[in-house]
Design an enzyme around this catalytic site. Structure first.
Site, PDB file in Angstrom:
ATOM      1  N   GLU A 104       0.987  -1.149  -0.018  1.00 45.85           N
ATOM      2  CA  GLU A 104      -0.010   0.021  -0.019  1.00 45.85           C
ATOM      3  C   GLU A 104       0.913   1.236   0.113  1.00 45.85           C
ATOM      4  O   GLU A 104       1.380   1.706   1.033  1.00 45.85           O
ATOM      5  CB  GLU A 104      -0.897  -0.026   1.293  1.00 45.85           C
ATOM      6  CG  GLU A 104      -1.741  -1.205   1.319  1.00 45.85           C
ATOM      7  CD  GLU A 104      -3.125  -1.028   0.364  1.00 45.85           C
ATOM      8  OE1 GLU A 104      -3.359   0.208  -0.087  1.00 45.85           O
ATOM      9  OE2 GLU A 104      -3.871  -1.963   0.057  1.00 45.85           O
TER      10      GLU A 104
ATOM     11  N   CYS B 134      -1.712   9.161   1.965  1.00 42.47           N
ATOM     12  CA  CYS B 134      -1.411   8.642   0.936  1.00 42.47           C
ATOM     13  C   CYS B 134      -2.165   9.135  -0.398  1.00 42.47           C
ATOM     14  O   CYS B 134      -2.014   9.279  -1.661  1.00 42.47           O
ATOM     15  CB  CYS B 134      -1.342   7.233   0.891  1.00 42.47           C
ATOM     16  SG  CYS B 134      -2.821   6.610   1.638  1.00 42.47           S
TER      17      CYS B 134
HETATM   18  P1  NAD Z   1       8.263   4.187   5.194  1.00 45.15           P
HETATM   19  O1  NAD Z   1       8.237   3.481   4.103  1.00 45.15           O
HETATM   20  O2  NAD Z   1       9.238   5.199   5.704  1.00 45.15           O
HETATM   21  O3  NAD Z   1       7.970   3.409   6.661  1.00 45.15           O
HETATM   22  C1  NAD Z   1       6.928   2.381   6.682  1.00 45.15           C
HETATM   23  C2  NAD Z   1       7.167   1.273   7.623  1.00 45.15           C
HETATM   24  O4  NAD Z   1       8.244   0.664   6.961  1.00 45.15           O
HETATM   25  C3  NAD Z   1       7.322   1.740   8.974  1.00 45.15           C
HETATM   26  O5  NAD Z   1       6.985   0.902   9.732  1.00 45.15           O
HETATM   27  C4  NAD Z   1       8.965   1.813   9.006  1.00 45.15           C
HETATM   28  O6  NAD Z   1       9.350   1.518  10.363  1.00 45.15           O
HETATM   29  C5  NAD Z   1       9.391   0.526   8.163  1.00 45.15           C
HETATM   30  N1  NAD Z   1      10.777   0.728   7.586  1.00 45.15           N
HETATM   31  C6  NAD Z   1      11.332   1.696   7.436  1.00 45.15           C
HETATM   32  N2  NAD Z   1      12.558   1.307   6.612  1.00 45.15           N
HETATM   33  C7  NAD Z   1      12.725   0.030   6.553  1.00 45.15           C
HETATM   34  C8  NAD Z   1      13.536  -0.692   6.057  1.00 45.15           C
HETATM   35  N3  NAD Z   1      14.584  -0.381   5.551  1.00 45.15           N
HETATM   36  N4  NAD Z   1      13.218  -2.121   6.301  1.00 45.15           N
HETATM   37  C9  NAD Z   1      12.122  -2.484   6.913  1.00 45.15           C
HETATM   38  N5  NAD Z   1      11.048  -1.694   7.338  1.00 45.15           N
HETATM   39  C10 NAD Z   1      11.230  -0.529   7.315  1.00 45.15           C
HETATM   40  O7  NAD Z   1       7.091   5.191   5.119  1.00 45.15           O
HETATM   41  P2  NAD Z   1       6.164   6.313   5.956  1.00 45.15           P
HETATM   42  O8  NAD Z   1       7.152   7.442   5.728  1.00 45.15           O
HETATM   43  O9  NAD Z   1       6.122   5.675   7.408  1.00 45.15           O
HETATM   44  O10 NAD Z   1       4.944   6.693   5.007  1.00 45.15           O
HETATM   45  C11 NAD Z   1       4.743   7.643   4.189  1.00 45.15           C
HETATM   46  C12 NAD Z   1       4.728   6.654   2.852  1.00 45.15           C
HETATM   47  O11 NAD Z   1       3.613   5.904   2.864  1.00 45.15           O
HETATM   48  C13 NAD Z   1       4.048   7.732   1.694  1.00 45.15           C
HETATM   49  O12 NAD Z   1       4.545   7.327   0.610  1.00 45.15           O
HETATM   50  C14 NAD Z   1       2.854   7.398   1.677  1.00 45.15           C
HETATM   51  O13 NAD Z   1       2.207   7.619   0.617  1.00 45.15           O
HETATM   52  C15 NAD Z   1       2.831   5.884   2.005  1.00 45.15           C
HETATM   53  N6  NAD Z   1       1.432   5.746   2.587  1.00 45.15           N
HETATM   54  C16 NAD Z   1       0.291   4.782   1.896  1.00 45.15           C
HETATM   55  C17 NAD Z   1      -0.562   4.609   2.462  1.00 45.15           C
HETATM   56  C18 NAD Z   1      -1.593   3.759   1.589  1.00 45.15           C
HETATM   57  O14 NAD Z   1      -2.494   2.997   2.277  1.00 45.15           O
HETATM   58  N7  NAD Z   1      -1.378   3.247   0.418  1.00 45.15           N
HETATM   59  C19 NAD Z   1      -1.276   5.115   3.611  1.00 45.15           C
HETATM   60  C20 NAD Z   1       0.028   5.869   4.422  1.00 45.15           C
HETATM   61  C21 NAD Z   1       0.988   6.211   3.816  1.00 45.15           C
END
Ligand code: NAD
Length: 483
Positions: free
Chosen positions: A200, A238
């Site tokens: 997502e 998002c």
């Molecule tokens: P992110 O990818 O930085 O983090 C998401 C999750 O992944 C967190 O729990 C984080 O701790 C973990 N994570 C981060 N780096 C990692 C790694 N190297 N290995 C494993 N896990 C890791 O995203 P974010 O900053 O939390 O969210 C923002 C992004 O999420 C935006 O692009 C937004 O559009 C998207 N988003 C999508 C939806 C949806 O439903 N489609 C909803 C909310 C946010």
């Protein structure tokens, strides 16, 4: 957790119901703590917190409880005529042990919405919330451990290092909400055990705004745009409106209406408003600031707002008109309260504009023209299309929520969440009583005819051949040569 899954406890309907009820209880009993945590981490007003997280989750839980029996039931299916005397069905079975990653912008919503599907489907679950909303993450951990069955549902807190460790384990599904960059890491890690994943992700969701005629329609459209952008976690969503596409001649009216509506919703000095969320942290604040500061042409395109306060991580609702298309603000997902407007000669040009960019998670279309609505629906591709509103589609239990192309894949919400965390097992049952003789060798031309008739007309086809009908368009010479 695997052993517990194998014990079969989580497969029972009664267990699934008890966990859904426990989640309801968690939300109802901890409402004020959740409001406080969302205020603390994101500056969300409790009305927004209830609308997007607590209330939305209570709705989803009640929907799941009301429909669980039906979702769990076997669905009758039909086998073809060659499987004479048979019955068939599709049975949803849980996948096993699943991993859910959530992001910080809706820390409760994006953690618990997939969790509802995972427990409803009878899985054991590890939930890894985002470390960037620490108060919410620790509240999730403590309330889940006191309310839910600890042998089946665990919250593991931590940073990306913990995420990396979790990804090294074997899972039966990984459900990831987050950025495209980390989404790629998740997908690479999943290769090791061929783990299915749901991604997502985000991206740039455009809003096509037609030159609406009546002032009622214009005002309604602009209210929905403003709440869908600035009034939803300050644009850190998002599916928030990333940018607007509009006909040049409608631009002055649209900008005036946007300004007036921002003023009405957030007051003369939005910094003092408690109805707009704050930027999650300094890093994201600077990222947004740099989108403007690093490019003089982007800075020059601001027609409203632009003020920022480092201490309170506040960014004013900001409107930009025609920033350069190659600027970062137009190439990267904004994820904050900056709203570029791109002007077009004709509103129909929006189709080509959208198609020249990666597929978005959402497309918003504000128009009364059925022709334009239908053209945008059929000639572009996105996770969803919402006509004359924004963000609202997320609230629907009856619509699949998910992306396409670079905005992700897989879907959830309502029945789709249940399906995402289930395997649909195909069951075919035969009787020993009887069989069609032509299923078995030795082969001959007559049997080919029977297969053709059976696959085309089912029992009727077989009957017609038995009654002596010749299958049409057959070159008997060709078949004679074969057999
Ligand atoms: P992110 O990818 O930085 O983090 C998401 C999750 O992944 C967190 O729990 C984080 O701790 C973990 N994570 C981060 N780096 C990692 C790694 N190297 N290995 C494993 N896990 C890791 O995203 P974010 O900053 O939390 O969210 C923002 C992004 O999420 C935006 O692009 C937004 O559009 C998207 N988003 C999508 C939806 C949806 O439903 N489609 C909803 C909310 C946010």
């Amino acid at each position: 957790m695997r052993e517990y899954y194998r014990s079969g406890a989580t497969k029972e309907a009664s267990w699934r119901k008890s966990q859904l009820k426990a989640l309801l209880n968690l939300l109802e009993e901890n409402q004020s703590e959740i409001f406080k945590a969302l205020k603390q981490d994101l500056g969300k007003h409790h009305a927004e917190a209830y609308r997007d997280e607590i209330g939305m989750l209570i709705k989803s839980l009640n929907y799941a409880l009301a429909n669980l029996k039906q979702w769990m039931s076997a669905k009758k299916a039909k086998l073809p005529a060659i499987a004479l005397l048979s019955t068939a069905e599709v049975i949803p079975e849980p996948l096993g042990l699943v991993l859910i990653f959530s992001s910080w912008n809706f820390p409760f919503g994006l953690s618990l919405e997939p969790l509802i599907g995972a427990v409803a489907a009878g899985n054991t679950v590890v939930l890894k919330p985002s470390e960037l909303a620490p108060t919410c993450s620790s509240l999730l951990a403590s309330t889940i451990s006191t309310n839910l069955d600890n042998k089946a549902v665990k919250v593991i807190e931590g940073s990306s290092d913990m995420g990396t460790l979790l990804l090294q384990q074997r899972w039966d599904k990984i459900f990831f909400t987050g950025s495209e960059k980390v989404g790629r890491t998740v997908m690479s890690a999943a290769v090791k055990y061929l783990t299915p994943v749901v991604l997502e992700l985000g991206g740039k969701s455009p809003a096509v705004v037609d030159s609406l005629q009546s002032s009622w329609d214009r005002q309604a459209a602009v209210k929905r745009l403003v709440v869908g952008k600035f009034g939803t976690c300050a644009g850190q969503a998002c599916i928030s409106v990333d940018y607007i596409l509009v006909e040049r001649k409608f631009l002055p009216t649209l900008v005036e209406l946007l300004k007036a509506t921002i003023w009405k919703m957030f007051g003369e000095n939005p910094k003092k408003s408690n109805s707009i969320a704050r930027i999650i942290n300094k890093q994201h604040f600077l990222r947004l600031k740099n989108l403007i500061e690093d490019d003089p042409l982007v800075k020059a395109s601001i027609v409203h707002g632009g003020s920022m306060d480092d201490d309170s991580l506040f960014i004013e609702p900001t409107i930009l008109v025609d920033p350069p298309l190659e600027a970062q603000v137009m190439t990267d997902e904004i994820f904050g309260p900056l709203l570029p407007i791109i002007t077009l000669e004709k509103i129909e040009d929006s189709i080509e504009f959208i198609n020249s960019r990666p597929k978005a998670l959402a497309l918003y279309v504000f128009t009364k023209s059925k022709t334009l609505q239908n053209r945008l629906i059929s000639e572009t591709s996105s996770g969803s299309v919402t006509i004359n509103d924004a963000v609202l589609q997320y609230a629907a239990d009856s619509l699949p929520f998910g992306g396409v192309g670079e905005s992700g894949f897989g879907r959830y919400h309502g029945k789709y969440s249940f399906e995402t965390f289930s395997h649909e097992k195909a069951i075919a049952r035969r009787s020993f009583l009887s069989d069609f003789w032509f299923r078995y060798p030795p082969w001959n031309h007559n049997k080919v005819q029977l297969f053709q008739a059976a696959y085309t007309y089912d029992y009727l086809g077989i009957l017609l051949i038995i009654l002596g009908l010749k299958w049409p368009n057959q070159s008997s010479r060709h078949h004679d040569a074969l057999f």
